[in-house]
Design a protein around this motif. Structure first.
Motif, PDB file in Angstrom:
ATOM      1  N   ILE A 113      -5.911  -3.647  -4.079  1.00 48.16           N
ATOM      2  CA  ILE A 113      -5.204  -4.419  -3.061  1.00 48.16           C
ATOM      3  C   ILE A 113      -6.191  -5.222  -2.224  1.00 48.16           C
ATOM      4  CG2 ILE A 113      -3.794  -4.248  -0.964  1.00 48.16           C
ATOM      5  CD1 ILE A 113      -2.440  -1.775  -2.323  1.00 48.16           C
TER       6      ILE A 113
ATOM      7  N   LEU B 287      -6.147   1.158  -3.445  1.00 40.77           N
ATOM      8  CA  LEU B 287      -6.461   0.422  -2.216  1.00 40.77           C
ATOM      9  C   LEU B 287      -7.525  -0.641  -2.463  1.00 40.77           C
ATOM     10  CD1 LEU B 287      -6.408   3.392   0.314  1.00 40.77           C
ATOM     11  CD2 LEU B 287      -4.643   1.635  -0.050  1.00 40.77           C
TER      12      LEU B 287
ATOM     13  N   ALA C 138      -2.498  -4.402  -7.907  1.00 41.37           N
ATOM     14  CA  ALA C 138      -2.031  -3.126  -7.362  1.00 41.37           C
ATOM     15  C   ALA C 138      -1.084  -2.411  -8.318  1.00 41.37           C
ATOM     16  CB  ALA C 138      -1.342  -3.346  -6.010  1.00 41.37           C
TER      17      ALA C 138
ATOM     18  N   SER D 234       0.836  -1.208   0.000  1.00 38.31           N
ATOM     19  CA  SER D 234       0.000   0.000   0.000  1.00 38.31           C
ATOM     20  C   SER D 234       0.865   1.250   0.000  1.00 38.31           C
ATOM     21  CB  SER D 234      -0.914   0.010   1.223  1.00 38.31           C
ATOM     22  OG  SER D 234      -1.802  -1.066   1.182  1.00 38.31           O
TER      23      SER D 234
END
Length: 139
Positions: free
Chosen positions: A119, A116, A97, A60
């Motif tokens: 992910i 996000l 991602a 992230s």
């Protein structure tokens, strides 16, 4: 148990035993029970969350700050990080991602939330998916 092995059993490094039927296993780190097709000969088991937790945080952070438009370069850089296990469930989140990050950086059309979300969706695919179903969960 501070050292986590990047290959095979995260706890002791022994080659994991692949099972034909899932068994309920208790995570050595958090104590959660989870069905697993993989277990260490010494009985160690690490749940998907504990297996990938550190890698997900790094993923992230990396994607939200990256300016790269090349998903392959990002993938290679991420896979070199010590938190990414060779056969860990984190790979299922890394692929979407880096693709979404590269698209965002190239076009400017997506928000951080899109990265996000990529992910989150990728992290829902359980570890061992490739070996159990014969297709890569990251794809």
């Amino acid at each position: 148990m501070d050292t986590k092995h990047a290959e095979d059993c995260m706890v002791c490094g022994l080659e994991l035993k692949h099972l034909n039927q899932a068994i309920q296993s208790r995570c050595i780190y958090c104590g959660n029970n989870e069905a697993s097709y993989f277990i260490c000969p010494e009985g160690h088991f690490v749940c998907n969350t504990c297996h990938a937790n550190e890698a997900m945080l790094n993923l992230s952070r990396y994607c939200l700050t990256s300016k790269s438009t090349n998903p392959l370069e990002m993938l290679e850089e991420l896979m070199q990080h010590s938190s990414v296990a060779m056969h860990g469930p984190e790979h299922h989140a890394i692929i979407p991602a880096v693709l979404v990050t590269a698209y965002r950086n190239l076009t400017g059309k997506l928000s951080e939330e899109a990265i996000l979300e990529a992910i989150r969706r990728g992290s829902k695919i359980p570890g061992g998916y490739c070996g159990i179903y014969g297709a890569c969960g990251a794809g």
